[in-house]
Scaffold this active site. Structure first.
Site, PDB file in Angstrom:
ATOM      1  N   GLY A   1      -3.918   0.611  -2.743  1.00 33.06           N
ATOM      2  CA  GLY A   1      -4.900   0.031  -1.834  1.00 33.06           C
ATOM      3  C   GLY A   1      -4.264  -0.498  -0.567  1.00 33.06           C
TER       4      GLY A   1
ATOM      5  N   GLY B   1      -5.302  -3.087   3.022  1.00 34.04           N
ATOM      6  CA  GLY B   1      -6.255  -4.020   3.621  1.00 34.04           C
ATOM      7  C   GLY B   1      -5.667  -4.636   4.864  1.00 34.04           C
TER       8      GLY B   1
ATOM      9  N   PHE C   1      -4.426  -7.475   5.136  1.00 37.46           N
ATOM     10  CA  PHE C   1      -3.257  -8.287   4.787  1.00 37.46           C
ATOM     11  C   PHE C   1      -2.005  -7.443   4.642  1.00 37.46           C
ATOM     12  CE2 PHE C   1      -5.504  -6.942   1.004  1.00 37.46           C
ATOM     13  CZ  PHE C   1      -4.503  -6.316   0.289  1.00 37.46           C
ATOM     14  N   GLY C   2      -2.152  -6.169   4.201  1.00 39.11           N
ATOM     15  CA  GLY C   2      -0.996  -5.331   3.909  1.00 39.11           C
ATOM     16  C   GLY C   2      -1.357  -4.235   2.921  1.00 39.11           C
TER      17      GLY C   2
ATOM     18  N   VAL D   1      -1.362  -2.829  -1.486  1.00 39.00           N
ATOM     19  CA  VAL D   1      -1.293  -3.142  -2.918  1.00 39.00           C
ATOM     20  C   VAL D   1      -0.649  -1.950  -3.620  1.00 39.00           C
ATOM     21  CG1 VAL D   1      -2.563  -3.737  -5.005  1.00 39.00           C
ATOM     22  CG2 VAL D   1      -3.346  -4.603  -2.793  1.00 39.00           C
TER      23      VAL D   1
ATOM     24  N   ASP E   1     -14.619 -16.234   0.020  1.00 36.39           N
ATOM     25  CA  ASP E   1     -14.671 -14.815   0.410  1.00 36.39           C
ATOM     26  C   ASP E   1     -15.035 -13.960  -0.798  1.00 36.39           C
ATOM     27  OD1 ASP E   1     -14.557 -12.645   2.105  1.00 36.39           O
ATOM     28  OD2 ASP E   1     -12.398 -12.376   1.946  1.00 36.39           O
TER      29      ASP E   1
END
Length: 505
Positions: free
Chosen positions: A214, A216, A218-219, A221, A335
């Site tokens: 994954g 996103g 943020f970075g 996975v 969230d």
């Protein structure tokens, strides 16, 4: 010497040429007619017993073309008359002996096309400085790069040596300890706040990344392997250091561990000698997020109840404050959405992504809000968040906003419930009212101004489980946050429904 002589004789010639040496008189039998640039009265024509001449030269930056007659007496020395000579740098001259043969165009002397050479402005000292300066600067850069790399390598090797020499680390992580043993230790530890930091560091540095699962804001996975078991590794980009630190901090809150909250294993800032990676290691769930799960599969009534009840249980535990020496502060997610809830192998939910969560200190009645540039997902924002009327000093306000988002997640789940062979395609909340990436203004118009909510189909009334789910959703979506259900109330209602539907949790 020839060039100097040519230069010294150039200016008398210029005077002669500009004044015009040709004249017009009665034409003799052997007279020669020539073009003459200065003979205005004779229609620019002259007559001579000598030669026709054409010359081009540059005087004070102005190009001059001269055509005239040269008398025979001036054609000296014989065979190579002075007036017919050219100079490469000063003038280009041609003499001829046929009528009007000087009506040709000559090229400008090549010397006039060259830029004048300027004397060098650099002395020996300046030249040494120009050469030595860049060499010294390059040498300095090489030294700095070498020192930086050497420093990082020393720090990296020192950390490895300290980890290897830490006896407590060896005791805690014996070679035969598996991932299952580690998770069991976490679940039964007295603090409920996770592994000691040095153990976390050791675990993180012995994980082997397998594949990316994954991406996103943020970075990334990754799925990783540690001693025969799969783990999820969330790798934050360096600009998201605050999010990484905050999420790791929240996950290590005392007494947070719960079967319906993503199991945290370790956090580490891995320095590989040149840059730092921010890792957050957690349990791995092969089904992925609830969003992915609902896109792939429909669910039975039993499956719907298990997903809804487990999500409510996880949120109720987050919201709950436990008073005591080993107490737990109340935590609001901020969230909550289907992409931040994972589906476990047993069909239950685990709430994840606590990077925006806030904690409430009951003793001082203060809310711990981390300085973070991230904001929640606009599609799931409660009305009071969209119109900025939320009371940021009151912890219950954040819990009420979570409940609104939970109601939207329930709507996503219920749409995929296969009842009597009937189910609907997966859609995000408000899919028919806003674009795929709505702005806060677009959401505010729909949710606050028009007071619209996702559609609850009438056919849900034919099935008790869907009827209860629809009723709960509406009670989660009230414009007044204080009127919404609590997570604990939702959990109890769904527990009763599971008994009625004979669902084994």
């Amino acid at each position: 010497m020839a060039e100097s002589a040519g230069a010294s004789s150039f200016f008398p010639l210029v005077v002669l040429l500009l004044a015009g040496s040709g004249g017009s008189g009665p034409r003799g039998i052997q007279a020669l007619l020539c073009a003459c640039t200065s003979c205005l009265q004779t229609n620019y024509t002259c007559e001579t017993d000598g030669a026709c001449m054409v010359s081009i030269f540059n005087l004070d930056g102005v190009e001059h073309h001269v055509r005239t007659c040269i008398p025979k007496v001036e054609l000296v020395p014989a065979g190579k008359p002075f007036y017919c000579l050219s100079s490469e740098d000063l003038r280009n001259t041609h003499c001829c002996y046929i009528d009007f043969c000087n009506k040709i165009d000559l090229r400008v002397p090549s010397g006039h096309l060259k830029e004048p050479a300027h004397p060098s402005m650099w002395g020996p000292v300046e030249l040494v400085g120009i050469i030595a300066g860049p060499v010294f600067l390059l040498f300095l850069i090489i030294i700095i790069v070498f020192l930086v790399i050497n420093y990082h390598q020393r720090v990296y090797h020192n950390r490895q040596r300290l980890d290897m020499e830490d006896p407590s680390c060896e005791m805690c992580l014996s070679k035969d300890k598996t991932l299952q043993d580690l998770v069991y230790d976490l679940s039964t530890s007295g603090s409920g706040s996770g592994l000691p930091l040095f153990v976390q560091r050791t675990v993180a540095r012995t994980i082997v990344l397998q594949e990316i699962i994954g991406k996103g804001r943020f970075g990334e996975v990754w799925r990783g392997r540690w001693r025969g078991g799969d783990v999820a590794v969330k790798i934050f980009s360096s600009r998201e250091e605050r999010s990484w630190f905050r999420e790791a901090e929240i996950y290590q809150t005392v007494m947070l561990r719960h079967e319906n909250i993503l199991g945290f294993i370790a956090a580490d800032n891995k320095d590989n000698g040149t840059w730092t990676q921010l890792w957050l290691v957690s349990d791995y769930h092969e089904h992925g997020s609830l969003f992915d799960y609902l896109n792939r599969y429909t669910v039975t009534i039993e499956g719907m109840i298990k997903l809804a009840l487990s999500a409510a249980s996880g949120l109720a535990h987050l919201h709950m404050e436990i008073v005591g020496t080993q107490g737990k502060p109340g935590i609001a997610h901020r969230d909550l959405k289907s992409k931040n809830i994972l589906v476990k192998k047993n069909g239950m939910c685990a709430i994840a992504d606590l990077g925006l969560a806030v904690r409430h200190d009951a003793v001082t009645d203060t809310i711990d809000i981390a300085p973070n540039q991230r904001v929640g997902t606009k599609r799931y924002m409660a009305p009071e968040v969209l119109d900025e009327t939320i009371n940021m000093k009151h912890f219950d306000s954040f819990k009420c906003a979570d409940i609104y988002a939970l109601g939207l997640v329930y709507w996503e789940i219920a749409r995929r419930c296969n009842s009597g062979g009937v189910h609907e395609d997966y859609q995000l909340p408000y899919y028919d009212l806003v674009p795929s990436d709505p702005s806060i203004e677009e959401m505010r118009k729909v949710v606050c101004d028009q007071k619209l909510r996702p559609n609850v189909p009438n056919w849900w009334q034919s099935y008790e489980a869907l009827r209860v789910m629809g009723k709960m959703m509406r009670e989660c979506w009230y414009a007044n946050g204080a009127a919404r259900l609590t997570a604990l109330r939702i959990k109890k209602t769904l527990s009763q429904l599971s008994v009625q539907e004979d669902v084994k949790i």
